[in-house]
Design a protein around this motif. Sequence first.
Motif, PDB file in Angstrom:
ATOM      1  N   ALA A   1      -8.537  -2.163  -7.288  1.00 13.71           N
ATOM      2  CA  ALA A   1      -8.681  -2.340  -5.757  1.00 13.71           C
ATOM      3  C   ALA A   1      -9.540  -3.598  -5.790  1.00 13.71           C
ATOM      4  O   ALA A   1     -10.688  -3.771  -6.493  1.00 13.71           O
ATOM      5  CB  ALA A   1      -9.768  -1.123  -5.466  1.00 13.71           C
ATOM      6  N   ASP A   2      -9.310  -4.405  -4.882  1.00 15.35           N
ATOM      7  CA  ASP A   2      -9.872  -5.725  -4.436  1.00 15.35           C
ATOM      8  C   ASP A   2     -10.289  -6.039  -3.384  1.00 15.35           C
ATOM      9  O   ASP A   2      -9.366  -6.344  -2.247  1.00 15.35           O
ATOM     10  CB  ASP A   2      -8.768  -6.805  -4.936  1.00 15.35           C
ATOM     11  N   VAL A   3     -11.486  -5.545  -2.927  1.00 15.91           N
ATOM     12  CA  VAL A   3     -11.972  -5.670  -1.462  1.00 15.91           C
ATOM     13  C   VAL A   3     -11.871  -7.191  -0.808  1.00 15.91           C
ATOM     14  O   VAL A   3     -11.709  -7.283   0.110  1.00 15.91           O
ATOM     15  CB  VAL A   3     -13.455  -5.137  -1.348  1.00 15.91           C
ATOM     16  N   GLU A   4     -12.052  -8.249  -1.838  1.00 11.96           N
ATOM     17  CA  GLU A   4     -12.200  -9.723  -1.452  1.00 11.96           C
ATOM     18  C   GLU A   4     -10.652 -10.057  -0.968  1.00 11.96           C
ATOM     19  O   GLU A   4     -10.531 -11.319  -0.374  1.00 11.96           O
ATOM     20  CB  GLU A   4     -12.615 -10.441  -2.512  1.00 11.96           C
ATOM     21  N   TYR A   5      -9.567  -9.595  -1.246  1.00 11.79           N
ATOM     22  CA  TYR A   5      -8.221  -9.985  -0.878  1.00 11.79           C
ATOM     23  C   TYR A   5      -7.996  -9.689   0.610  1.00 11.79           C
ATOM     24  O   TYR A   5      -8.890  -8.725   1.049  1.00 11.79           O
ATOM     25  CB  TYR A   5      -7.101  -9.158  -1.898  1.00 11.79           C
ATOM     26  N   GLU A   6      -7.295 -10.589   1.322  1.00 14.14           N
ATOM     27  CA  GLU A   6      -7.243 -10.101   2.805  1.00 14.14           C
ATOM     28  C   GLU A   6      -6.415  -9.037   3.453  1.00 14.14           C
ATOM     29  O   GLU A   6      -6.597  -8.443   4.470  1.00 14.14           O
ATOM     30  CB  GLU A   6      -6.367 -11.535   3.188  1.00 14.14           C
ATOM     31  N   GLY A   7      -5.684  -8.233   2.510  1.00 16.00           N
ATOM     32  CA  GLY A   7      -5.280  -6.867   3.033  1.00 16.00           C
ATOM     33  C   GLY A   7      -3.796  -6.815   2.331  1.00 16.00           C
ATOM     34  O   GLY A   7      -3.485  -7.296   1.456  1.00 16.00           O
ATOM     35  N   SER A   8      -3.664  -5.395   2.435  1.00 13.70           N
ATOM     36  CA  SER A   8      -2.303  -5.155   2.111  1.00 13.70           C
ATOM     37  C   SER A   8      -2.236  -4.232   0.600  1.00 13.70           C
ATOM     38  O   SER A   8      -3.307  -3.780  -0.043  1.00 13.70           O
ATOM     39  CB  SER A   8      -1.378  -5.927   1.730  1.00 13.70           C
ATOM     40  N   ILE A   9      -1.119  -3.617   0.348  1.00 17.21           N
ATOM     41  CA  ILE A   9      -1.019  -2.778  -0.998  1.00 17.21           C
ATOM     42  C   ILE A   9       0.072  -3.674  -2.044  1.00 17.21           C
ATOM     43  O   ILE A   9       1.081  -3.839  -1.254  1.00 17.21           O
ATOM     44  CB  ILE A   9      -0.650  -1.351  -1.090  1.00 17.21           C
ATOM     45  N   GLU A  10      -0.377  -4.102  -3.065  1.00 16.51           N
ATOM     46  CA  GLU A  10       0.456  -4.682  -3.923  1.00 16.51           C
ATOM     47  C   GLU A  10       1.298  -3.794  -5.054  1.00 16.51           C
ATOM     48  O   GLU A  10       0.706  -2.958  -5.481  1.00 16.51           O
ATOM     49  CB  GLU A  10       0.014  -5.717  -4.699  1.00 16.51           C
ATOM     50  N   ILE A  11       2.766  -3.723  -4.733  1.00 12.27           N
ATOM     51  CA  ILE A  11       3.484  -2.710  -5.379  1.00 12.27           C
ATOM     52  C   ILE A  11       4.460  -3.504  -6.274  1.00 12.27           C
ATOM     53  O   ILE A  11       5.050  -4.381  -5.822  1.00 12.27           O
ATOM     54  CB  ILE A  11       4.193  -1.576  -4.556  1.00 12.27           C
ATOM     55  N   PRO A  12       4.682  -3.082  -7.558  1.00  8.73           N
ATOM     56  CA  PRO A  12       5.658  -3.862  -8.498  1.00  8.73           C
ATOM     57  C   PRO A  12       7.117  -3.957  -7.637  1.00  8.73           C
ATOM     58  O   PRO A  12       7.378  -2.678  -7.109  1.00  8.73           O
ATOM     59  CB  PRO A  12       5.617  -3.065  -9.764  1.00  8.73           C
ATOM     60  N   SER A  13       7.777  -4.859  -7.466  1.00  5.68           N
ATOM     61  CA  SER A  13       8.889  -5.002  -6.749  1.00  5.68           C
ATOM     62  C   SER A  13       9.973  -4.154  -7.380  1.00  5.68           C
ATOM     63  O   SER A  13      10.790  -3.684  -6.328  1.00  5.68           O
ATOM     64  CB  SER A  13       9.372  -6.454  -6.761  1.00  5.68           C
ATOM     65  N   ASP A  14       9.871  -3.627  -8.765  1.00  5.10           N
ATOM     66  CA  ASP A  14      10.892  -2.671  -9.068  1.00  5.10           C
ATOM     67  C   ASP A  14      10.551  -1.349  -8.540  1.00  5.10           C
ATOM     68  O   ASP A  14      11.889  -0.579  -8.084  1.00  5.10           O
ATOM     69  CB  ASP A  14      11.009  -2.518 -10.499  1.00  5.10           C
ATOM     70  N   LEU A  15       9.503  -1.031  -8.282  1.00  5.51           N
ATOM     71  CA  LEU A  15       9.267   0.333  -7.627  1.00  5.51           C
ATOM     72  C   LEU A  15       9.605   0.178  -6.174  1.00  5.51           C
ATOM     73  O   LEU A  15      10.069   1.379  -5.895  1.00  5.51           O
ATOM     74  CB  LEU A  15       7.849   0.631  -7.975  1.00  5.51           C
ATOM     75  N   MET A  16       9.417  -0.693  -5.364  1.00  3.63           N
ATOM     76  CA  MET A  16       9.502  -0.860  -4.130  1.00  3.63           C
ATOM     77  C   MET A  16      11.390  -0.989  -3.914  1.00  3.63           C
ATOM     78  O   MET A  16      11.484  -0.234  -3.071  1.00  3.63           O
ATOM     79  CB  MET A  16       9.192  -2.390  -3.537  1.00  3.63           C
ATOM     80  N   ASP A  17      11.988  -1.566  -4.746  1.00  2.36           N
ATOM     81  CA  ASP A  17      13.375  -1.544  -4.747  1.00  2.36           C
ATOM     82  C   ASP A  17      13.719  -0.087  -4.896  1.00  2.36           C
ATOM     83  O   ASP A  17      14.891   0.315  -4.166  1.00  2.36           O
ATOM     84  CB  ASP A  17      14.020  -2.545  -6.032  1.00  2.36           C
ATOM     85  N   ALA A  18      13.433   0.663  -5.992  1.00  5.87           N
ATOM     86  CA  ALA A  18      13.888   2.152  -6.258  1.00  5.87           C
ATOM     87  C   ALA A  18      13.746   2.852  -5.083  1.00  5.87           C
ATOM     88  O   ALA A  18      14.387   3.914  -4.885  1.00  5.87           O
ATOM     89  CB  ALA A  18      13.010   2.679  -7.534  1.00  5.87           C
ATOM     90  N   ALA A  19      12.452   2.580  -4.332  1.00  2.00           N
ATOM     91  CA  ALA A  19      12.167   3.588  -3.086  1.00  2.00           C
ATOM     92  C   ALA A  19      12.699   3.156  -1.717  1.00  2.00           C
ATOM     93  O   ALA A  19      12.680   3.826  -0.818  1.00  2.00           O
ATOM     94  CB  ALA A  19      10.741   3.628  -2.998  1.00  2.00           C
ATOM     95  N   GLY A  20      13.308   1.768  -1.886  1.00  2.00           N
ATOM     96  CA  GLY A  20      13.862   1.313  -0.552  1.00  2.00           C
ATOM     97  C   GLY A  20      12.790   0.724   0.262  1.00  2.00           C
ATOM     98  O   GLY A  20      12.757   0.686   1.554  1.00  2.00           O
ATOM     99  N   ILE A  21      11.760   0.138  -0.313  1.00  2.00           N
ATOM    100  CA  ILE A  21      10.591  -0.370   0.573  1.00  2.00           C
ATOM    101  C   ILE A  21      10.636  -2.081   0.343  1.00  2.00           C
ATOM    102  O   ILE A  21      10.860  -2.550  -0.721  1.00  2.00           O
ATOM    103  CB  ILE A  21       9.153   0.119   0.064  1.00  2.00           C
ATOM    104  N   ILE A  22      10.504  -2.900   1.549  1.00  2.00           N
ATOM    105  CA  ILE A  22      10.720  -4.141   1.490  1.00  2.00           C
ATOM    106  C   ILE A  22       9.256  -4.735   1.905  1.00  2.00           C
ATOM    107  O   ILE A  22       8.491  -4.074   2.466  1.00  2.00           O
ATOM    108  CB  ILE A  22      11.633  -4.480   2.570  1.00  2.00           C
ATOM    109  N   GLY A  23       9.138  -5.895   1.402  1.00  2.00           N
ATOM    110  CA  GLY A  23       7.753  -6.754   1.604  1.00  2.00           C
ATOM    111  C   GLY A  23       7.605  -6.822   3.152  1.00  2.00           C
ATOM    112  O   GLY A  23       8.535  -7.018   4.052  1.00  2.00           O
ATOM    113  N   GLY A  24       6.210  -6.403   3.455  1.00  2.00           N
ATOM    114  CA  GLY A  24       5.666  -6.544   4.746  1.00  2.00           C
ATOM    115  C   GLY A  24       5.999  -5.202   5.674  1.00  2.00           C
ATOM    116  O   GLY A  24       5.276  -5.267   6.752  1.00  2.00           O
ATOM    117  N   GLU A  25       6.602  -4.251   4.923  1.00  2.00           N
ATOM    118  CA  GLU A  25       6.972  -2.918   5.691  1.00  2.00           C
ATOM    119  C   GLU A  25       5.678  -2.167   5.787  1.00  2.00           C
ATOM    120  O   GLU A  25       4.615  -2.055   4.833  1.00  2.00           O
ATOM    121  CB  GLU A  25       8.054  -2.157   4.832  1.00  2.00           C
ATOM    122  N   LYS A  26       5.408  -1.604   6.740  1.00  2.00           N
ATOM    123  CA  LYS A  26       4.291  -0.452   7.192  1.00  2.00           C
ATOM    124  C   LYS A  26       4.471   0.645   6.123  1.00  2.00           C
ATOM    125  O   LYS A  26       5.528   1.162   6.107  1.00  2.00           O
ATOM    126  CB  LYS A  26       4.413  -0.342   8.677  1.00  2.00           C
TER     127      LYS A  26
END
Length: 115
Positions: A18-43
């Motif tokens: 958890a990084d409070v200093e970063y400007e926002g979002s949740i970073e997820i490994p792209s292989d997990l995003m692909d497997a779940a059908g989530i794309i970059g920038g998606e809410k």
Amino acid sequence: MFRILLKSKIHRAMCTMADVEYEGSIEIPSDLMDAAGIIGGEKVLVTSATAGGRLETYAQPGEPGTGKIIMNGGAAHVIKAGERITIMAFALSQEPVEAKKIVCNDKNEIIRKGK
């Protein structure tokens, strides 16, 4: 009539940082995003089974295969490293949506895929 339906779910993942200093979002490994059908920038809705926190943010692709799921910005005050989380994305549809679901272990490796 349009309905908001679950389309993607990463279940029982582990927040690794958890990084409070970063400007926002949740970073997820792209292989997990692909497997779940989530794309970059998606809410996404992120919930903590550990502490009960809930928040909405957007998904940012991270390095595949690392298992690093990082809460960034103000969200890092709500969900912290070491918490068991679920990440969900929804679709607006007039027809039923068959959600892509994955279940992870403590290292954020996929242990099961389902519908």
